[in-house]
Structures are given as C-alpha cells and as structure tokens.
Design an enzyme around this catalytic site. Structure first.
Site, mmCIF file in Angstrom:
data_model
loop_
_atom_site.group_PDB
_atom_site.id
_atom_site.type_symbol
_atom_site.label_atom_id
_atom_site.label_comp_id
_atom_site.label_asym_id
_atom_site.label_seq_id
_atom_site.Cartn_x
_atom_site.Cartn_y
_atom_site.Cartn_z
ATOM 1 N N GLU A 168 0.993 -1.060 0.067
ATOM 2 C CA GLU A 168 -0.121 0.004 0.081
ATOM 3 C C GLU A 168 0.761 1.342 0.021
ATOM 4 O O GLU A 168 2.089 1.037 0.554
ATOM 5 C CB GLU A 168 -0.865 0.089 1.279
ATOM 6 N N HIS A 194 4.965 -0.173 14.723
ATOM 7 C CA HIS A 194 3.465 -0.520 14.346
ATOM 8 C C HIS A 194 2.613 -0.910 15.405
ATOM 9 O O HIS A 194 1.429 -1.572 15.140
ATOM 10 C CB HIS A 194 3.507 -1.181 12.947
ATOM 11 N N ARG A 219 -12.739 -8.626 16.479
ATOM 12 C CA ARG A 219 -12.443 -9.226 17.958
ATOM 13 C C ARG A 219 -12.629 -7.903 18.817
ATOM 14 O O ARG A 219 -12.816 -6.785 18.305
ATOM 15 C CB ARG A 219 -11.225 -9.719 18.267
#
Length: 668
Positions: free
Chosen positions: A200, A235, A292
């Site tokens: 990306e 991250h 979740r």
C-alpha cells in the site's frame, strides 16, 4: 444467558472477562499452559484446565484441547479474548460444530475480514474509501517489487493475514524492498502460518483512527464512536485515547457510518473495530477490520459508561443490542497507556523477569473509575518469553483532555515496577511531549519527538544517592533497641563521624560520604559537592528528604525498594536504579567480557545473516531472533570476521547466550 463460559485466553483480558461474567452470574472456566499454572486468570475463574506446554503452539493455539476442556466442564460458550484464536475462522467454526457458541462474529465474517486483500475488495464494493495499493494473489517477489514501484515509494508491506504490527515494514526505496519483503514474509509465516503480503501507499503523517462497532443477530449495527491510536512504536500502539482530538461531529458521523457499512458488508455480529488511516486534512481510508475486542476497548467504555464484554455476552446469547445509535452518548476524555516489559532505550527490546515490586496508584480501580488498571499479573509474578510483553493497561478519564492528561501523569508517576525493565518512564515522557500534549498527532510522533523521549537524564544523582542513604539508615534503625549501645547511627561525643557509601548508577561509580555531627546534624557529599541532609522516614520505603544549603534547600518525597544490592528510587521528577556496592564482597572480581555477540533476551534463533569466514563491518546485521512474537536483529559491534556459529537456526537460546564468535580481521 449462558450459565458457564470458557475463556480461551490468558492475561488481563481473561481476568476482565471473568470479572464481568461473575457480575452477570455466569460461571467461567480458565485454560492455562504449564507456564501459567499460578497465573491471575486461573485464580479469577471458577474452574481451570491445563491444556499444554508454555509455548502458545503447544497450548493456547491447540483449539481441539480447548474444545475438549469446554465439553468436559459443561461450558456452553467460548470467549476468545484477543490474540491467539480470536480471529481464527476454523476455531469459530469448530466451536459451532461442537455445539458451542463462539462469542464473536460468524466464521464467514472472520474469514472475509481476516485476509486483508479480500477485505479491501469487499470494502471497495461497499463504498468504503481505500488507500491505493496492490492486494492481488500473485505473490511473486519481482511482481511485488514492480507494484511497489508503480504505487511509488514510500510503501508499506503488510502481512495479509496479519495484525499487531507483525509482518509489517515501511520501505522508502527500491534498494530496501527485497530485504524488507523477506523479513515480512518470515515474520508472517511464523506468526500466522501465511506469508502472503499486500503493498500500500505509505500515507505521510497519518493518524490511526479506529471505530468501535457492534452488531447483533437481528441485523442491527451501531458505532460506539472513535479512538485515536496514532502513538505507535514498531506499528504497535503505545497510547490510545477517546474521542479522537479535533474530530468534528460531521467527520465522526461519516467515519462511523463507513464503519457500520463495512461491518454490514460481511454480516458482522458482536464487537469489532474498523481501523482507518487518516490524512491530516481529515480524509480517511479503510485499513483493516479487527474481528474481535481490542486491547484499547477500555477508553471506549470510559467515555460511554458501557461494559463492552457484557454487550458481547448478551449479543452472543441472542439478545438484541442494548442500545440503538441515537441512544448512545459519550462524556469526557479517556487515555490508555500500555505498560510493557521492554527497554525503550534499546529499540523497545522485550524484557523478561520477576515483578519483584508492582505498586499501582493509590486510588486505582480494577473495574471502572477515573483511574483504572487492567492487569493479568501482579507482584511476584514472572513475565516469561512465551507471550507478549504487556504487563498492564492504565486507563484514566477526565472531564476534559487536559484533566485526563494530568491524571495520566500522576498515575504513571505512582506506578512503581521493580525487577525488570518497563516503559513506564517512557510513557510519562511521551504523554508530556509537546506533540501529544497539544494533540499534534500522527504515527511518527515518537520518531519526531525522539530528542525528548530518549537519552533523557533520570532522577538527579544527589536525590537518588540521598534516597539510598535514607533507605539504609531506615533499615538499620529497625534493628536498634532502646539502650544507647544498640544504636547504629555513628554517634560521637565530640566531632563528626563519616561513613562512605559506594554506589553505581548507569555504569558509573560514585562515592557518597555521610557526615554526622555530634549534635545530630547530617551532611551529604555527592560527586564532590557537600550539602545539608535531613530526612524523615515512614518505614523502609517512604522518605521525605531535605537537601541543599542555606536558602537553596529542597524537600523531596521518595519511595525506595531494595532487592539485594539494588535500590530502586521513585520520585516526582523520575526514577533511578542504583547498586549499593559491597566493596569487600566484590574484591578481586574481573571486568566483564567485551565484544561477544550475545542474545539480548530468551528467544528462538530465526536466521544467521553471515557465515564462518565472512568479513563483516560494524553495524552489519548478523543474526535474527524472535521473542515475544517480534523479530529482533543482532548487529556486529565492530569490524571483523565470523569465526564460528554457536547455534543452529531454530534453536531456543537463553538470555546472554553467545550466538557466534567474531574475530578481528588480523586474526582470521
């Protein structure tokens, strides 16, 4: 409602689910590994079942054993927590096939959103904005590199089945691409069993904003506002807050409706999070959906007053959502800090060890309140290398963001952990940076503020040394009797007595002199500077120090914790870990060996990047280790030639184990 549920997880989320279930009158079953036999989540549940060895692959990822435990104990449902099997559609389907309710979304929704490339296609069809990129099935490295060049550097390589920052690398040039791709694929296959990646465009100065969604089996779906999770390292999130600073009502509604559209596109049920990457001008793009409950869900609970675990149980039991969109309200501001066992100064290297001391703020709540703590460990527990490095989550709430920031600083100041390295001091500095304080947020905040975050001095030497002296004097006073002959304060009828303390701080040795006048006054000499010294101790750990000379005297409150020769000191201005050296006991000891290439923590050896006979230069990567689900590279400390590899790839190695031998080039 269910009568009994099994919690297929560990740590603070298992403790949290157990607490909510107990309040609802639902019994719980814990599963645990051999490493977790005495863990807090085992104690928090009504029953517990051993399911295997310490490594997740031998226990918490063994879903058949978990299903067997559920059947054996009569559980009707399984709560997966987060991590491990929480986003595994095969496990969700296996639960259904076994007649158990999976407290989460349908398997088809997990599958659709679990593979990032497939989820991008679905989101495009649903009209959710996407970042330009390549999400194809062809994984030929040459093709992936061409796609990266087409998109334009910098790009982000992401494991298609990934999450939590694993299998993800930012790449800034074509020259870096091949090595980054190989590392991502290695990490992805180890973490998820799938090395497929997507490429990306790497958005510049992005904000990471996520929307909490909830769906039920009756077709209703709502969003419970947003969280800003922009402060990240590797991250992985460090600080999270709700609501996102600077968010307008119009943008909040637009992002919320996009998140609901994403959830409805896959027939979503239960708790989920739709994550967006946002430009500074407010434009946003779908990144992924976590099918979740998220680690940071407490900040949403803090501003809404809701219990999201209770919502999960009710929705899984077939009940409709407790509230509709127009009934949802938020109030105030909440911030969560993830307390991890790691060393920020060493690239956030994970740490293991025993929590010799784990003291939390005095007014902390373990359920809800202005200062809340979610923890699956406590004082005396071990942080092992088998699981992630998170120790606890500290959540604060305030009427305003400024009040929440003040409460966070006070709560972190009063969090005292001794026995292993943690990021508590780093979190406090991070929250105090100009960027965070003024809500100038993006995912590069830590890099941008590195001057304020790393290499900062700790507690001043004079205060730290005085605290150690205070602890020693208080310790000695506990052994004194009523008669004057048992006193150990060095009293003299005339003149002064002088006592020497040998202290080590950050690798440097310091001689500290304590002078006692016969009339009771004291003076302290630290680094050649003499000052008046007075103290008032409340037991061994709490001390009030008076330091200085003339009008320049300062009063400092400190807490001290001594374990062996080490003394940890905590004060408002920071903390320090000193060694009170017994010179006689250490006489004759030699210096430590230098230049060895050793494992910085226990873990698995993933790869050697050089072979015997190879000439290497300082800083060149030589080996890769995996610990706490992350890869760590060991680099050459100097120029030389690799003489010998001491382990094989795949071996488990201990902390400090020598991995390879490096000789000077002249000796090769």
């Amino acid at each position: 409602m269910f009568k009994k549920i099994l919690i297929a997880n560990r740590g603070e989320i298992a403790c949290r689910v157990a607490a909510t279930a107990r309040r609802m009158g639902v019994k719980t079953v814990a599963v645990y590994s051999e490493a977790d036999a005495a863990a807090r989540h085992v104690q928090a549940c009504d029953e517990a079942v051993l399911i295997g060895g310490p490594a997740p692959k031998d226990s918490y990822l063994q879903w058949q054993r978990i299903l067997d435990a559920a059947k054996a104990t009569g559980a009707q449902a399984v709560h997966p927590g987060y991590g491990f099997l929480s986003e595994n559609e095969e496990f969700a389907q296996a639960c259904a096939d076994a007649g158990l309710v999976f407290i989460g979304p349908p398997p088809a929704a997990i599958q659709a959103m679990g593979l990032k490339a497939e989820s991008k296609r679905l989101m495009e069809q649903a009209g959710v904005p996407l970042v330009p990129g390549y999400h194809g099935a062809d994984q030929d490295p040459a093709l992936l590199k061409r796609e990266a060049q087409r998109i334009g550097f910098p790009v982000l390589i992401k494991a298609s089945a990934g999450g939590g920052g694993k299998g993800m690398r930012a790449v800034y040039s074509a020259e870096e691409f091949d090595a980054a791709l190989a590392s991502c694929k290695r990490e992805a296959i180890n973490s998820f069993g799938d090395d497929a990646v997507l490429i990306e465009r790497y958005v510049q100065r992005p904000r990471h904003i996520e929307i909490q969604v909830f769906g039920d089996a009756h077709g209703a779906c709502v969003y419970l506002f947003e969280r800003d999770c922009s402060v990240q390292r590797r991250h992985q999130k460090v600080l999270e807050e709700a609501p996102a600073p600077g968010m307008t009502e119009a943008r909040r509604r637009e992002m919320g409706e996009a998140a609901v559209a994403a959830a409805k596109a896959v027939g979503y049920q239960g708790a989920g999070t739709v994550e967006f990457i946002a430009e500074q001008d407010g434009r946003f793009y779908f990144m992924e959906m976590n099918t979740r409950l998220q680690v940071e869900h407490p900040v949403t609970e803090a501003i809404t007053g809701l219990d999201l675990v209770e919502w999960q149980l009710r929705v899984a039991a077939g009940e409709p959502l407790p509230l509709r969109q127009h009934e949802l309200r938020m109030q105030g501001h909440a911030i969560e800090a993830r307390i991890c066992a790691e060393n920020p100064e060493a690239g956030f290297l994970p740490a293991t060890g025993r929590l010799d001391v784990a003291r939390w703020p005095a007014h902390v709540s373990f359920t809800r309140g202005d200062v809340r703590l979610d923890a699956g460990v406590g004082e005396g527990d071990e942080i092992s290398p088998y699981y992630d490095s998170m120790v606890a989550k500290l959540i604060v709430w305030g009427e305003t963001r400024e009040q929440a920031l003040a409460r966070l600083d006070a709560a972190l100041r009063d969090t005292h952990i001794v026995g292993l390295q943690t990021n508590v001091a780093f979190l406090r500095r991070c929250a105090a940076t100009r960027s965070f304080a003024q809500a100038d947020l993006d995912t590069a905040l830590i890099e941008r503020e590195k001057a304020a975050l790393f290499g900062q001095p700790g507690l001043p030497l004079a205060v730290a040394a005085a605290a150690v002296v205070a602890h020693t004097l208080a310790e000695e006073a506990t052994g004194e009797g009523a008669d004057p002959w048992s006193r150990r304060d060095g009293w003299r009828m005339f003149g002064a007595s002088t006592r020497r303390f040998d202290l080590a701080l950050d690798g440097a040795h310091h001689e500290v002199l304590l002078a006692r006048h016969h009339q009771g006054g004291m003076a302290l000499t630290v680094a050649g500077e003499a000052m008046l010294f007075a103290l008032k101790s409340d037991g061994l750990e709490s001390h009030e120090l008076l330091l200085g000379s003339g009008l320049a005297q300062s009063r400092v409150r400190v807490r001290t914790y001594k374990r062996g020769e080490q003394v940890a000191v905590f004060a408002d201005a920071g903390s320090a870990l000193l060694t009170e050296v017994d010179v006689i006991a250490h006489a004759g000891e030699g210096g430590a060996e230098g230049g060895r290439l050793t494992a910085p923590m226990p873990g698995k050896l993933v790869a050697f990047l050089a072979q015997p006979g190879d000439a290497v230069s300082q800083g060149q990567p030589l080996a890769v280790m995996e610990a706490m689900k992350m890869e760590h590279t060991i680099s050459a400390p100097r120029d030389g030639v690799v003489a010998e590899l001491l382990f094989a790839v795949g071996d488990q190695v201990g902390d400090g184990a020598e991995l390879l031998k490096l000789q000077p080039a002249a000796q090769a």
